[in-house]
Design a protein around this motif. Structure first.
Motif, PDB file in Angstrom:
ATOM      1  N   HIS A  55       0.830  -1.217   0.000  1.00  0.00           N
ATOM      2  CA  HIS A  55       0.000   0.000   0.000  1.00  0.00           C
ATOM      3  C   HIS A  55       0.860   1.260   0.000  1.00  0.00           C
ATOM      4  CE1 HIS A  55      -4.153  -1.560   0.348  1.00  0.00           C
ATOM      5  NE2 HIS A  55      -3.547  -2.623   0.851  1.00  0.00           N
ATOM      6  N   LYS A 113      -0.113   5.431   0.345  1.00  0.00           N
ATOM      7  CA  LYS A 113      -1.446   5.517   0.957  1.00  0.00           C
ATOM      8  C   LYS A 113      -1.662   6.902   1.556  1.00  0.00           C
ATOM      9  CE  LYS A 113      -4.561   3.182   4.198  1.00  0.00           C
ATOM     10  NZ  LYS A 113      -4.750   1.987   5.068  1.00  0.00           N
ATOM     11  N   HIS A 117      -1.474   2.054  -3.053  1.00  0.00           N
ATOM     12  CA  HIS A 117      -2.840   2.160  -2.555  1.00  0.00           C
ATOM     13  C   HIS A 117      -3.839   2.393  -3.677  1.00  0.00           C
ATOM     14  CE1 HIS A 117      -5.641   2.340   0.705  1.00  0.00           C
ATOM     15  NE2 HIS A 117      -6.145   3.473   0.251  1.00  0.00           N
ATOM     16  N   HIS A 124      -6.438  -3.004  -5.382  1.00  0.00           N
ATOM     17  CA  HIS A 124      -6.197  -1.577  -5.231  1.00  0.00           C
ATOM     18  C   HIS A 124      -5.423  -0.991  -6.403  1.00  0.00           C
ATOM     19  CE1 HIS A 124      -7.449   0.088  -1.254  1.00  0.00           C
ATOM     20  NE2 HIS A 124      -7.602  -1.199  -0.987  1.00  0.00           N
TER      21      HIS A 124
END
Length: 230
Positions: A33, A36, A79, A111
């Motif tokens: 991620h 993010k 992300h 994602h």
């Protein structure tokens, strides 16, 4: 690192949540991620913009610790699919150095299904390495050995009257499966789902036993989450 036997092979689980595969000289990490914080900042929620740096530093440490020459990331690397374009210069330089140092493969996730490898490496939706499937989300009904991420499993424990939550791997075993493992989220800004959540149990079927595993005191701690009815 603690040793871990899985699918008739030997692995090592690091305290950071990476899995080392000695036979392939490969390091597996799930759910980085990256970027993010910048995603949330773009939508008005300001967070310190250093999450990518910290996550990449932890990967670099895991590479040094294991000596891995290959990296497989198991999806949700950024992300969102535009995350790689938002990397600030320092983090972009770190990532570029890492992808030059090792054979780096990005497996895409929900994602970042359309991400681009702007900082190097190659991209795949899923792979099969030495008979073992690497994908982002566990596929219900899969009987081949499988590594995945997606769920960010965490184990909740009571220790000395205190409740603590720790990232963990979840392993399914049984007569109908070659063994399947969901890795913990590796990224700095990642939450978690209860390791015994019905969604995880369902995704890992068919199975006879599902366990949470995590390093503890230099050993591999195991906790049974679910067992098939007799």
């Amino acid at each position: 690192m603690v040793p871990l036997s899985f699918a008739h092979q030997e692995f090592a689980l690091t305290t950071s949540g990476a899995l080392y595969w000695p036979a392939e000289s490969a390091l597996l990490v799930a759910d980085l991620h990256l970027e993010k914080a910048s995603f949330f900042a773009k939508h008005g929620q300001m967070l310190p913009p250093y999450d990518s740096r910290e996550t990449l530093e932890r990967i670099a440490q895991a590479i040094r610790e294991t000596g891995a020459r290959r990296i497989f990331t198991l999806g949700d690397n950024f992300h969102d699919s535009e995350g790689s374009a938002r990397l600030e210069p320092h983090a972009a330089g770190m990532l570029s150095a890492l992808t030059r140092a090792v054979d780096w493969v990005w497996i895409t996730g929900n994602h970042d299904p359309h991400m681009e490898a702007r900082a190097g490496g190659s991209i795949a939706e899923e792979l099969e390495i030495s008979g073992t499937v690497l994908r982002h989300e566990a596929k219900q009904g899969e009987t081949r050995p499988e590594f995945s991420g997606h769920f960010h499993p965490r184990l909740q424990l009571s220790v000395r009257k205190r409740r603590i939550r720790r990232p963990c791997a979840v392993i399914a075993s049984g007569a109908e499966t070659g063994g399947r493992m969901i890795l913990p989220a590796f990224g700095t800004l990642t939450g978690g789902m209860d390791a015994g959540d019905p969604a995880i149990v369902k995704a890992l079927q068919p199975a006879d036993t599902i366990r949470a595993v995590l390093p503890a005191g230099g050993k591999l701690a195991k906790f049974t989450l679910w067992q098939k009815a007799a």
